[in-house]
Design a protein around this motif. Structure first.
Motif, PDB file in Angstrom:
ATOM      1  N   UNK A  96       1.247  33.062 -21.686  1.00 16.93           N
ATOM      2  CA  UNK A  96       1.189  32.053 -20.631  1.00 16.93           C
ATOM      3  C   UNK A  96       2.338  32.204 -19.649  1.00 16.93           C
ATOM      4  N   UNK A  97       3.518  32.478 -20.176  1.00 19.08           N
ATOM      5  CA  UNK A  97       4.677  32.702 -19.309  1.00 19.08           C
ATOM      6  C   UNK A  97       4.509  33.968 -18.472  1.00 19.08           C
ATOM      7  N   UNK A  98       3.876  34.976 -19.041  1.00 22.71           N
ATOM      8  CA  UNK A  98       3.625  36.212 -18.298  1.00 22.71           C
ATOM      9  C   UNK A  98       2.700  35.950 -17.113  1.00 22.71           C
ATOM     10  N   UNK A  99       1.733  35.066 -17.288  1.00 25.48           N
ATOM     11  CA  UNK A  99       0.837  34.707 -16.182  1.00 25.48           C
ATOM     12  C   UNK A  99       1.657  34.165 -15.014  1.00 25.48           C
ATOM     13  N   UNK A 100       2.577  33.260 -15.309  1.00 23.41           N
ATOM     14  CA  UNK A 100       3.430  32.683 -14.266  1.00 23.41           C
ATOM     15  C   UNK A 100       4.298  33.766 -13.634  1.00 23.41           C
ATOM     16  N   UNK A 101       4.888  34.614 -14.456  1.00 16.46           N
ATOM     17  CA  UNK A 101       5.744  35.690 -13.965  1.00 16.46           C
ATOM     18  C   UNK A 101       4.989  36.598 -12.998  1.00 16.46           C
ATOM     19  N   UNK A 102       3.786  37.001 -13.374  1.00 19.80           N
ATOM     20  CA  UNK A 102       2.989  37.861 -12.498  1.00 19.80           C
ATOM     21  C   UNK A 102       2.631  37.150 -11.191  1.00 19.80           C
ATOM     22  N   UNK A 103       2.332  35.862 -11.270  1.00 20.76           N
ATOM     23  CA  UNK A 103       1.986  35.127 -10.046  1.00 20.76           C
ATOM     24  C   UNK A 103       3.180  35.046  -9.108  1.00 20.76           C
ATOM     25  N   UNK A 104       4.379  34.920  -9.663  1.00 20.75           N
ATOM     26  CA  UNK A 104       5.583  34.888  -8.826  1.00 20.75           C
ATOM     27  C   UNK A 104       5.815  36.245  -8.184  1.00 20.75           C
ATOM     28  N   UNK A 105       5.577  37.320  -8.923  1.00 25.04           N
ATOM     29  CA  UNK A 105       5.707  38.668  -8.353  1.00 25.04           C
ATOM     30  C   UNK A 105       4.728  38.847  -7.198  1.00 25.04           C
ATOM     31  N   UNK A 108       6.052  36.830  -4.174  1.00 25.62           N
ATOM     32  CA  UNK A 108       7.215  37.432  -3.523  1.00 25.62           C
ATOM     33  C   UNK A 108       6.828  38.706  -2.770  1.00 25.62           C
ATOM     34  N   UNK A 109       6.064  39.574  -3.393  1.00 22.85           N
ATOM     35  CA  UNK A 109       5.660  40.825  -2.744  1.00 22.85           C
ATOM     36  C   UNK A 109       4.807  40.542  -1.505  1.00 22.85           C
ATOM     37  N   UNK A 110       3.880  39.604  -1.620  1.00 22.36           N
ATOM     38  CA  UNK A 110       3.012  39.259  -0.482  1.00 22.36           C
ATOM     39  C   UNK A 110       3.830  38.734   0.686  1.00 22.36           C
ATOM     40  N   UNK A 111       4.677  37.741   0.427  1.00 22.06           N
ATOM     41  CA  UNK A 111       5.452  37.136   1.504  1.00 22.06           C
ATOM     42  C   UNK A 111       6.445  38.126   2.109  1.00 22.06           C
ATOM     43  N   UNK A 112       7.152  38.876   1.272  1.00 21.92           N
ATOM     44  CA  UNK A 112       8.127  39.838   1.807  1.00 21.92           C
ATOM     45  C   UNK A 112       7.435  40.933   2.616  1.00 21.92           C
ATOM     46  N   UNK A 113       6.286  41.393   2.161  1.00 19.12           N
ATOM     47  CA  UNK A 113       5.558  42.439   2.893  1.00 19.12           C
ATOM     48  C   UNK A 113       5.121  41.947   4.265  1.00 19.12           C
ATOM     49  N   UNK A 114       4.603  40.748   4.307  1.00 22.05           N
ATOM     50  CA  UNK A 114       4.132  40.204   5.586  1.00 22.05           C
ATOM     51  C   UNK A 114       5.318  39.927   6.516  1.00 22.05           C
ATOM     52  N   UNK A 115       6.407  39.379   5.981  1.00 26.20           N
ATOM     53  CA  UNK A 115       7.599  39.163   6.815  1.00 26.20           C
ATOM     54  C   UNK A 115       8.163  40.486   7.324  1.00 26.20           C
ATOM     55  N   UNK A 116       8.119  41.503   6.503  1.00 29.29           N
ATOM     56  CA  UNK A 116       8.602  42.821   6.933  1.00 29.29           C
ATOM     57  C   UNK A 116       7.788  43.320   8.129  1.00 29.29           C
ATOM     58  N   UNK A 117       6.488  43.216   8.026  1.00 30.46           N
ATOM     59  CA  UNK A 117       5.603  43.681   9.117  1.00 30.46           C
ATOM     60  C   UNK A 117       5.857  42.845  10.370  1.00 30.46           C
ATOM     61  N   UNK A 118       6.035  41.548  10.225  1.00 28.93           N
ATOM     62  CA  UNK A 118       6.231  40.673  11.396  1.00 28.93           C
ATOM     63  C   UNK A 118       7.568  40.959  12.078  1.00 28.93           C
ATOM     64  N   UNK A 119       8.636  41.083  11.316  1.00 24.38           N
ATOM     65  CA  UNK A 119       9.967  41.126  11.903  1.00 24.38           C
ATOM     66  C   UNK A 119      10.544  42.529  12.091  1.00 24.38           C
ATOM     67  N   UNK A 120      10.009  43.519  11.419  1.00 26.12           N
ATOM     68  CA  UNK A 120      10.624  44.844  11.497  1.00 26.12           C
ATOM     69  C   UNK A 120       9.676  45.936  11.985  1.00 26.12           C
TER      70      UNK A 120
END
Length: 121
Positions: A96-105, A108-120
């Motif tokens: 169950x904790x692994x499910x949460x961990x994967x969802x956080x990954x 983070x990857x989704x938001x950082x990737x999109x911010x990277x494309x927008x700003x850089x």
């Protein structure tokens, strides 16, 4: 035969709301993730990106809440079955904790990737 009443939209909605209230009362992790969602929703609304990117960001954001809800359900079910330390109970809770961990990954990857494309780019 299942012991289940007929479907009623309003009763089922009240069950869901009761579950959310219970999570808010008892689960610190859910409260923290809900604060993150509340803080980032305005960013999501006002950020200048495509609708597809916004949908990906929204799904990954709410995916954390969904995963935490699943984890809480698993933990409560395991605790209902046994309060003693058992290796299978630990394994179920760890998954169950692994499910949460994967969802956080994913978040983070989704938001950082999109911010990277927008700003850089």
């Amino acid at each position: 035969m299942r012991n289940q009443p007929k479907y009623n939209f309003f009763k089922n909605t009240s069950y869901a709301l009761n579950g959310i209230v219970d999570l808010l009362k008892t689960e610190t992790s859910f409260k923290i993730e809900l604060i993150i969602v509340v803080l980032l929703l305005p960013v999501l609304i006002f950020i200048d990106t495509t609708l597809v990117n916004k949908l990906l960001m929204f799904i990954s954001l709410f995916g954390m809440l969904i995963a935490e809800t699943i984890n809480s359900a698993i933990e409560r079910t395991v605790d209902l079955v046994t309060l003693e330390h058992h290796i299978m109970a630990k394994r179920a809770k760890d998954v169950g904790s692994a499910i949460v961990f994967f969802s956080i990954i994913v978040f983070v990857v989704t938001w950082l990737s999109i911010f990277y494309v927008i700003f850089f780019q």
